[in-house]
Design an enzyme around this catalytic site. Structure first.
Site, PDB file in Angstrom:
ATOM      1  N   HIS A 139       0.826  -1.213   0.000  1.00 22.20           N
ATOM      2  CA  HIS A 139       0.000   0.000   0.000  1.00 22.20           C
ATOM      3  C   HIS A 139       0.855   1.255   0.000  1.00 22.20           C
ATOM      4  O   HIS A 139       1.592   1.513   0.948  1.00 22.20           O
ATOM      5  CB  HIS A 139      -0.922   0.012   1.228  1.00 22.20           C
ATOM      6  CG  HIS A 139      -1.641   1.316   1.396  1.00 22.20           C
ATOM      7  ND1 HIS A 139      -1.526   2.090   2.530  1.00 22.20           N
ATOM      8  CD2 HIS A 139      -2.463   1.995   0.564  1.00 22.20           C
ATOM      9  CE1 HIS A 139      -2.256   3.181   2.393  1.00 22.20           C
ATOM     10  NE2 HIS A 139      -2.832   3.153   1.208  1.00 22.20           N
ATOM     11  N   VAL A 150       5.773   2.645   1.617  1.00 19.02           N
ATOM     12  CA  VAL A 150       4.940   1.539   1.156  1.00 19.02           C
ATOM     13  C   VAL A 150       4.708   0.628   2.352  1.00 19.02           C
ATOM     14  O   VAL A 150       5.672   0.137   2.962  1.00 19.02           O
ATOM     15  CB  VAL A 150       5.590   0.734   0.014  1.00 19.02           C
ATOM     16  CG1 VAL A 150       4.625  -0.364  -0.460  1.00 19.02           C
ATOM     17  CG2 VAL A 150       5.964   1.630  -1.149  1.00 19.02           C
ATOM     18  N   GLU A 151       3.446   0.417   2.708  1.00 18.70           N
ATOM     19  CA  GLU A 151       3.117  -0.498   3.798  1.00 18.70           C
ATOM     20  C   GLU A 151       3.022  -1.912   3.233  1.00 18.70           C
ATOM     21  O   GLU A 151       2.151  -2.202   2.409  1.00 18.70           O
ATOM     22  CB  GLU A 151       1.797  -0.087   4.451  1.00 18.70           C
ATOM     23  CG  GLU A 151       1.889   1.251   5.174  1.00 18.70           C
ATOM     24  CD  GLU A 151       0.566   1.713   5.744  1.00 18.70           C
ATOM     25  OE1 GLU A 151       0.480   1.924   6.958  1.00 18.70           O
ATOM     26  OE2 GLU A 151      -0.396   1.866   4.957  1.00 18.70           O
ATOM     27  N   VAL A 152       3.930  -2.766   3.648  1.00 14.54           N
ATOM     28  CA  VAL A 152       3.956  -4.164   3.214  1.00 14.54           C
ATOM     29  C   VAL A 152       3.209  -4.976   4.258  1.00 14.54           C
ATOM     30  O   VAL A 152       3.647  -5.091   5.410  1.00 14.54           O
ATOM     31  CB  VAL A 152       5.408  -4.658   3.064  1.00 14.54           C
ATOM     32  CG1 VAL A 152       5.437  -6.141   2.718  1.00 14.54           C
ATOM     33  CG2 VAL A 152       6.134  -3.839   2.001  1.00 14.54           C
TER      34      VAL A 152
END
Length: 314
Positions: A139, A150-152
């Site tokens: 995200h 970026v949210e993994v």
């Protein structure tokens, strides 16, 4: 597992998908883009042209970006030889269930299958997949070619190898990947944004502050501090030599007694806030406001990059 990334498939070419496409191409990847929109080719050319200065400001080679991007009408064809797939479709669980079933069937076995989902965790749409081990959330904050985060977010069936490969991929793209250790709707960034936005709306509804003055408060205080150090380190420093412990035991007590507001859901009251925001920023067209925002964000990122480099050298 060590994985190289040469070809990316971007599924969905809205604002996020176009931004991802530009970023991937600027890092030398071959990018295949699929979206049913009839103006896809024109939209890609316009986006690559508009984003090129932003990418160049980050030190990326923007020569021949268009040559690295290919329009593909069929999703299966787009992902057939992809090393990584970035999905940017609607925020609907059933849509993502059907699409990722197609991606699992069509993409090579080594390909990472990433979703830009803003709120829906991977587990919500991967339960029926034959292989969910390489499906997870990547995200971004909008636009991803500018915003580093970026949210993994792995799902319950995502393998640790896929998580590490996703982190490596986004790092290679010059992003700042952060792995979330637990699925939660909205993830972290959007939940923080939502909490702050709710209180901002409440303060405007109560007549405490205007929209433009609330923005001024953020830009001249918390925005600067949080961009530099984040909330927790900022609080730790705010506690002086005693750090975060001192802050929570003293100032934190009074802060906890502060009751945050609940914005009104009355349509008439909501409309007053909308009109106030429109009035505050109606003098300039949207395109110019967006250009100003992009320029300022690039300046902040450049300043932070310089600061981090100097810290490493000293």
């Amino acid at each position: 597992m060590t994985q190289t990334f040469g070809t990316a498939a971007v599924i969905g070419a809205g604002t996020i998908g176009l931004s991802w496409t530009a970023l991937f191409a600027a890092h030398g990847l071959t990018v295949r883009v699929s979206d049913p929109r009839p103006d896809l080719g024109d939209a890609l050319v316009q986006a690559l042209d508009a984003f090129a200065p932003h990418l160049a400001a980050q030190g990326l080679d923007t020569t021949d970006l268009v040559d690295r991007v290919h329009v593909v009408s069929d999703v299966t064809e787009a992902v057939a030889d992809a090393d990584v797939v970035q999905e940017n479709g609607p925020e609907r669980i059933e849509f993502k269930k059907d699409l990722f079933a197609q991606l699992v069937r069509g993409a090579p076995a080594h390909a990472l299958l990433l979703s830009s989902s803003s709120a829906i965790p991977a587990t919500a749409f991967t339960g029926d997949l034959d292989d969910a081990s390489r499906v997870l959330i990547g995200h971004p904050f909008n636009p991803p070619h500018l915003m580093p985060l970026v949210e993994v977010v792995p799902g319950e069936r995502t393998s640790e190898d896929a998580v590490q490969s996703a982190v490596a991929f986004y790092a290679t793209m010059g992003r700042a990947p952060v792995v979330l250790r637990k699925e939660i709707p909205g993830f972290v960034g959007n939940r923080l944004q939502n909490a702050l936005s709710r209180e901002a709306v409440y303060l405007v509804q109560q007549g405490v502050v205007t929209p433009e003055d609330l923005d001024a408060v953020m830009k001249n205080s918390l925005g600067i501090r949080w961009a530099a150090v984040g909330p927790f380190l900022g609080s730790h420093l705010g506690g002086g030599p005693g750090g975060y412990r001192h802050l929570t035991e003293h100032i934190g007590v009074s802060m906890q007694q502060m009751q945050l507001g609940q914005p009104s859901s009355d349509p008439a009251v909501r409309e007053l806030v909308v009109e106030a925001v429109e009035k505050a920023y109606a003098a300039l067209p949207y395109e110019l406001l967006a250009e100003i925002a992009d320029r300022r964000e690039l300046a902040v990122l450049a300043a932070l990059k310089t600061a981090h480099r100097n810290e490493k050298e000293n």
